[in-house]
Design a protein around this motif. Sequence first.
Motif, PDB file in Angstrom:
ATOM      1  N   SER A  28       4.262   7.348   7.155  1.00  0.00           N
ATOM      2  CA  SER A  28       5.401   6.461   7.381  1.00  0.00           C
ATOM      3  C   SER A  28       6.031   6.115   6.044  1.00  0.00           C
ATOM      4  O   SER A  28       5.342   6.020   5.025  1.00  0.00           O
ATOM      5  CB  SER A  28       4.942   5.177   8.090  1.00  0.00           C
ATOM      6  N   SER A  29       7.348   5.907   6.058  1.00  0.00           N
ATOM      7  CA  SER A  29       8.044   5.598   4.802  1.00  0.00           C
ATOM      8  C   SER A  29       7.781   4.168   4.335  1.00  0.00           C
ATOM      9  O   SER A  29       8.123   3.823   3.205  1.00  0.00           O
ATOM     10  CB  SER A  29       9.553   5.818   4.967  1.00  0.00           C
ATOM     11  N   ARG A  30       7.176   3.345   5.184  1.00  0.00           N
ATOM     12  CA  ARG A  30       6.920   1.948   4.831  1.00  0.00           C
ATOM     13  C   ARG A  30       5.742   1.436   5.647  1.00  0.00           C
ATOM     14  O   ARG A  30       5.282   2.087   6.581  1.00  0.00           O
ATOM     15  CB  ARG A  30       8.152   1.087   5.128  1.00  0.00           C
ATOM     16  N   SER A  57      -9.532  -0.947  10.457  1.00  0.00           N
ATOM     17  CA  SER A  57      -9.175  -1.678   9.233  1.00  0.00           C
ATOM     18  C   SER A  57      -7.670  -1.849   9.150  1.00  0.00           C
ATOM     19  O   SER A  57      -6.911  -1.071   9.732  1.00  0.00           O
ATOM     20  CB  SER A  57      -9.680  -0.950   7.982  1.00  0.00           C
ATOM     21  N   TRP A  58      -7.268  -2.879   8.438  1.00  0.00           N
ATOM     22  CA  TRP A  58      -5.857  -3.141   8.145  1.00  0.00           C
ATOM     23  C   TRP A  58      -5.769  -3.611   6.712  1.00  0.00           C
ATOM     24  O   TRP A  58      -6.400  -4.599   6.333  1.00  0.00           O
ATOM     25  CB  TRP A  58      -5.295  -4.198   9.098  1.00  0.00           C
ATOM     26  N   ARG A  59      -5.005  -2.901   5.912  1.00  0.00           N
ATOM     27  CA  ARG A  59      -4.835  -3.229   4.494  1.00  0.00           C
ATOM     28  C   ARG A  59      -3.342  -3.381   4.211  1.00  0.00           C
ATOM     29  O   ARG A  59      -2.674  -2.420   3.803  1.00  0.00           O
ATOM     30  CB  ARG A  59      -5.437  -2.136   3.609  1.00  0.00           C
ATOM     31  N   PRO A  60      -2.782  -4.580   4.440  1.00  0.00           N
ATOM     32  CA  PRO A  60      -1.350  -4.771   4.177  1.00  0.00           C
ATOM     33  C   PRO A  60      -1.004  -4.400   2.741  1.00  0.00           C
ATOM     34  O   PRO A  60      -1.662  -4.849   1.800  1.00  0.00           O
ATOM     35  CB  PRO A  60      -1.150  -6.269   4.435  1.00  0.00           C
ATOM     36  N   GLY A  61       0.007  -3.567   2.589  1.00  0.00           N
ATOM     37  CA  GLY A  61       0.414  -3.141   1.257  1.00  0.00           C
ATOM     38  C   GLY A  61      -0.402  -1.987   0.717  1.00  0.00           C
ATOM     39  O   GLY A  61      -0.067  -1.433  -0.330  1.00  0.00           O
ATOM     40  N   GLY A  62      -1.464  -1.604   1.422  1.00  0.00           N
ATOM     41  CA  GLY A  62      -2.289  -0.499   0.971  1.00  0.00           C
ATOM     42  C   GLY A  62      -1.721   0.839   1.383  1.00  0.00           C
ATOM     43  O   GLY A  62      -0.871   0.938   2.267  1.00  0.00           O
ATOM     44  N   PRO A 108       6.216   5.741   0.611  1.00  0.00           N
ATOM     45  CA  PRO A 108       7.622   5.336   0.422  1.00  0.00           C
ATOM     46  C   PRO A 108       8.541   6.468  -0.003  1.00  0.00           C
ATOM     47  O   PRO A 108       9.712   6.475   0.363  1.00  0.00           O
ATOM     48  CB  PRO A 108       7.537   4.245  -0.655  1.00  0.00           C
ATOM     49  N   GLN A 109       8.035   7.428  -0.765  1.00  0.00           N
ATOM     50  CA  GLN A 109       8.878   8.507  -1.263  1.00  0.00           C
ATOM     51  C   GLN A 109       8.893   9.671  -0.276  1.00  0.00           C
ATOM     52  O   GLN A 109       7.848  10.267   0.013  1.00  0.00           O
ATOM     53  CB  GLN A 109       8.380   8.988  -2.634  1.00  0.00           C
ATOM     54  N   GLY A 138      11.578  11.003  10.016  1.00  0.00           N
ATOM     55  CA  GLY A 138      12.552  10.322   9.180  1.00  0.00           C
ATOM     56  C   GLY A 138      12.748  10.909   7.801  1.00  0.00           C
ATOM     57  O   GLY A 138      13.350  10.263   6.932  1.00  0.00           O
ATOM     58  N   LEU A 139      12.264  12.124   7.569  1.00  0.00           N
ATOM     59  CA  LEU A 139      12.538  12.755   6.274  1.00  0.00           C
ATOM     60  C   LEU A 139      14.014  13.141   6.201  1.00  0.00           C
ATOM     61  O   LEU A 139      14.613  13.519   7.207  1.00  0.00           O
ATOM     62  CB  LEU A 139      11.674  14.000   6.086  1.00  0.00           C
TER      63      LEU A 139
END
Length: 513
Positions: free
Chosen positions: A31-33, A185-190, A220-221, A239-240
């Motif tokens: 995912s891009s985000r 697991s959930w790692r916000p920002g990871g 993100p890239q 979404g590329l």
Amino acid sequence: MAVAAVVSLLAAGCSGGSGGAGRDDTFVYLSSRGLVTEWDPARSYSDEVVVLSNVYETLTRYDAGTGRTEGVLATGWTSSEDRRTWTFTLRDGVRFHSGRPLTAEAVKAAVERTMRLKASASYVWDPVDRIVPLGTRRVRFELSRPAPLDVIASATYAAYIYEVRKNAGDYRADGWGTGPYTVASWRPGGENEVELTAFEDYWGGWRGDRYREVVYRAVPQSSTAAQLMSSGEGDYAGGLPPQLIDTLRGRPGVTVRERPSWQTLIGLLNTRKAPLDDLRVRRAVVNALDYEQLVTASRGALVRSDGIIPKGLLGYTADPDLPGDRALARKLLAQAGYGPGSGRTLDLEMTYPAGDDTIRTLGDLMTAQLRPLGVDLRVKGLEWSSAQWPLAKRKDPDERQDVFVMYWWPDDPESLSYYRNVFRTEKEISYNLAYYSNPRLDRLIDRVGALTATDPDRAVRTYRTMQDIVVDDALVLFLGTTVYQRVLNSDVEGFTDNPAYANVVFVHDLTHR
């Protein structure tokens, strides 16, 4: 990394393949985000649906290919002739992740809590007056008006059936859903934001080469995502940008899948702020653009819009009288005192969600198309939740943007949300970002849902009348309908791109070679 650099890497021979040793049972979604901002299945109304749809389930699921609903937690359903009473039979042997069985009482508790919270797309349940369990495996819904409840029960948001307890806890914890996966697991920002693992007692079983682990990886890239797909480290990327999609076509180990979506790209014109409070100016702006040229500039990311409702949904109209008359635009601008020779420039500000390369490209072209007509369009990419949306909701209309660009797709496989959410009068602004109010349109919007259930042909005619009102009052720029361009690892089998569930991959449906 620049696109050109990725093209060079691909040309150098980055190989595709099964994704490397040790992860054959793991599906990697790029995912891009970051995706998750809300875990509560009754409150979720954003990108986390991509994750939650693999943890929670609905009574039914809509098949966009057949235009019919199919059973998930329900194995069958019946309705009264007037479409105001619906009875669902629940699947036997379904358990929540806690081990508790799915019952009619559990369905009642989940839907009633969702309705009570009035969050997300809970409005889809508005026709429901009463929910009555009939034993443990049958549940009756009594409605205040006719409605296609089998379709409503398949909604992307707010239709999840989940376990409700007196002391509601953390919805990331095991125990709340019935879906094939639980949250490991959930790692916000990871980088690996969310990891899911198989629910061993899932009613659907684990026969065959199914993916037992799912990783949602934030990349993100776009260029990095393309490289990961080419090297076999990703299984799915959506979404590329088109130029990167083109570099991946035909490469070993990679498959590109495309299909038109139900996701429309629209620009909403601010009807409460000068100069767009002048109908002549709005009509001039919507006619001034060359929409075919815009679609061509998207390089396959968009197809031309046929109107408010995209193809595949009730109310779609294949031959609407849409704007696009530049000569008329010049005439209307002159009548309003703008345009070449008037000495007055029409200054407009357009905002869009930052990071969207397609909209940025279109914005540059729109600016160039409008400039010869004496219109100065300033295009701003703003972060959605912290900038674009707050700006649009400012109390003073003069402080808001002139044109708000966003994607819109339905909350359930009905056409109603294209109008109810975007064009119906709002006291507190949410998504009616044209700030438009028309009592006649409001009445039609309030009526068409019941017609969908009882008289589909009349519903289609009503939707056409509704579109005529929106077009005549020049509320929206029809910028295109998204073409889903998905990149998949070639080892993935069983993937179906269902536009009723934007960007969702139902991973348990897949197998791997």
